[in-house]
Design a protein around this motif. Structure first.
Motif, PDB file in Angstrom:
ATOM      1  N   SER A  67       1.357  -6.176  -7.779  1.00  0.00           N
ATOM      2  CA  SER A  67       1.769  -4.879  -7.240  1.00  0.00           C
ATOM      3  C   SER A  67       0.585  -3.925  -7.242  1.00  0.00           C
ATOM      4  O   SER A  67      -0.394  -4.124  -7.960  1.00  0.00           O
ATOM      5  CB  SER A  67       2.921  -4.301  -8.067  1.00  0.00           C
ATOM      6  N   ASP A  68       0.702  -2.885  -6.416  1.00  0.00           N
ATOM      7  CA  ASP A  68      -0.297  -1.837  -6.354  1.00  0.00           C
ATOM      8  C   ASP A  68       0.423  -0.504  -6.288  1.00  0.00           C
ATOM      9  O   ASP A  68       1.470  -0.392  -5.636  1.00  0.00           O
ATOM     10  CB  ASP A  68      -1.210  -2.022  -5.135  1.00  0.00           C
ATOM     11  N   ASP A  69      -0.125   0.503  -6.947  1.00  0.00           N
ATOM     12  CA  ASP A  69       0.595   1.760  -7.106  1.00  0.00           C
ATOM     13  C   ASP A  69       0.655   2.651  -5.867  1.00  0.00           C
ATOM     14  O   ASP A  69       1.629   3.369  -5.674  1.00  0.00           O
ATOM     15  CB  ASP A  69       0.033   2.555  -8.283  1.00  0.00           C
ATOM     16  N   ILE A  70      -0.353   2.613  -4.981  1.00  0.00           N
ATOM     17  CA  ILE A  70      -0.341   3.565  -3.867  1.00  0.00           C
ATOM     18  C   ILE A  70      -0.563   2.893  -2.519  1.00  0.00           C
ATOM     19  O   ILE A  70       0.296   2.921  -1.648  1.00  0.00           O
ATOM     20  CB  ILE A  70      -1.386   4.687  -4.078  1.00  0.00           C
ATOM     21  N   SER A  71      -1.724   2.284  -2.326  1.00  0.00           N
ATOM     22  CA  SER A  71      -2.090   1.834  -0.976  1.00  0.00           C
ATOM     23  C   SER A  71      -1.522   0.473  -0.584  1.00  0.00           C
ATOM     24  O   SER A  71      -1.479   0.140   0.592  1.00  0.00           O
ATOM     25  CB  SER A  71      -3.615   1.799  -0.832  1.00  0.00           C
ATOM     26  N   GLY A  72      -1.089  -0.306  -1.551  1.00  0.00           N
ATOM     27  CA  GLY A  72      -0.547  -1.622  -1.254  1.00  0.00           C
ATOM     28  C   GLY A  72      -1.613  -2.706  -1.262  1.00  0.00           C
ATOM     29  O   GLY A  72      -2.804  -2.434  -1.108  1.00  0.00           O
ATOM     30  N   ILE A  73      -1.172  -3.921  -1.439  1.00  0.00           N
ATOM     31  CA  ILE A  73      -2.085  -5.054  -1.523  1.00  0.00           C
ATOM     32  C   ILE A  73      -2.486  -5.497  -0.122  1.00  0.00           C
ATOM     33  O   ILE A  73      -1.648  -5.608   0.770  1.00  0.00           O
ATOM     34  CB  ILE A  73      -1.440  -6.197  -2.319  1.00  0.00           C
ATOM     35  N   SER A  74      -3.787  -5.736   0.059  1.00  0.00           N
ATOM     36  CA  SER A  74      -4.283  -6.138   1.374  1.00  0.00           C
ATOM     37  C   SER A  74      -4.620  -7.622   1.450  1.00  0.00           C
ATOM     38  O   SER A  74      -4.506  -8.223   2.513  1.00  0.00           O
ATOM     39  CB  SER A  74      -5.513  -5.316   1.762  1.00  0.00           C
ATOM     40  N   SER A  75      -5.048  -8.225   0.346  1.00  0.00           N
ATOM     41  CA  SER A  75      -5.410  -9.647   0.380  1.00  0.00           C
ATOM     42  C   SER A  75      -5.472 -10.216  -1.031  1.00  0.00           C
ATOM     43  O   SER A  75      -5.548  -9.479  -2.011  1.00  0.00           O
ATOM     44  CB  SER A  75      -6.766  -9.849   1.075  1.00  0.00           C
ATOM     45  N   GLY A  76      -5.459 -11.539  -1.077  1.00  0.00           N
ATOM     46  CA  GLY A  76      -5.573 -12.225  -2.355  1.00  0.00           C
ATOM     47  C   GLY A  76      -6.108 -13.620  -2.161  1.00  0.00           C
ATOM     48  O   GLY A  76      -5.977 -14.218  -1.085  1.00  0.00           O
ATOM     49  N   VAL A  77      -6.727 -14.139  -3.203  1.00  0.00           N
ATOM     50  CA  VAL A  77      -7.280 -15.491  -3.177  1.00  0.00           C
ATOM     51  C   VAL A  77      -7.191 -16.060  -4.591  1.00  0.00           C
ATOM     52  O   VAL A  77      -7.240 -15.310  -5.573  1.00  0.00           O
ATOM     53  CB  VAL A  77      -8.744 -15.491  -2.654  1.00  0.00           C
TER      54      VAL A  77
END
Length: 170
Positions: A67-77
């Protein structure tokens, strides 16, 4: 042009030059909603945790809850280490429910033994990044390994099954 007008114009010109020399090219952005906090990882699920390749290829589903508090998650690896220590990286797909996943397809030629997640990297839309190493995952109590079993002697039984029933020549 009379002298008073010349003095007046000169004083205006001097004031403009003085004021412009005092201005800076720097500026400060004040945003009470700025995102400076990196994303957080709360859970890792690996299914199945024991993969038997005796009958052929198999898929392993790895799910990361983040999770992310403000801008949101953009990517992951995620990066896996095979039992031979070779690195293999996979992008995580957004499941749109706070989880991010990848499917690892293993063939009958994949290395048998313990496969380990040694890096989880999650980025948010503001440019913040969370990197969790193998040690971080262990310290957080998150699942980070799965076992790959194969039939290396061709008798139709995985090598671990042979040890369990006592048919291995070892």
């Amino acid at each position: 042009m009379n002298i008073k007008l010349k003095l007046f114009l000169f004083s205006i010109l001097f004031s403009l030059v003085f004021v412009s020399s005092q201005l800076s090219n720097a500026f400060e952005v004040v945003n009470p909603n700025s995102d400076t906090t990196p994303p957080e990882v709360s859970l890792i699920s690996i299914d199945p945790s024991d993969v038997d390749l005796t009958s052929g290829e198999a898929d392993v589903l790895i799910i990361v809850s983040a999770s992310d508090d403000i801008s949101g998650i953009s990517s992951g690896v995620i990066r896996l280490r095979t039992p031979t220590n070779a690195p293999v990286s996979f992008f995580l797909s957004d499941n749109e429910d706070g989880t991010y996943s990848t499917t690892v397809t293993l063939t009958e030629f994949s290395a048998s033994g313990t496969w380990t997640i040694d890096l989880v990297r999650i980025n948010d839309s503001a440019g913040n990044q969370t990197d969790l190493s193998k040690a971080d995952l262990v310290a957080m109590g998150l699942q980070n390994t799965f076992l790959v079993l194969r039939d290396t002697d061709g008798d139709g039984l995985s090598d671990v099954a042979e040890l369990d029933i006592g048919t291995s020549p070892i």
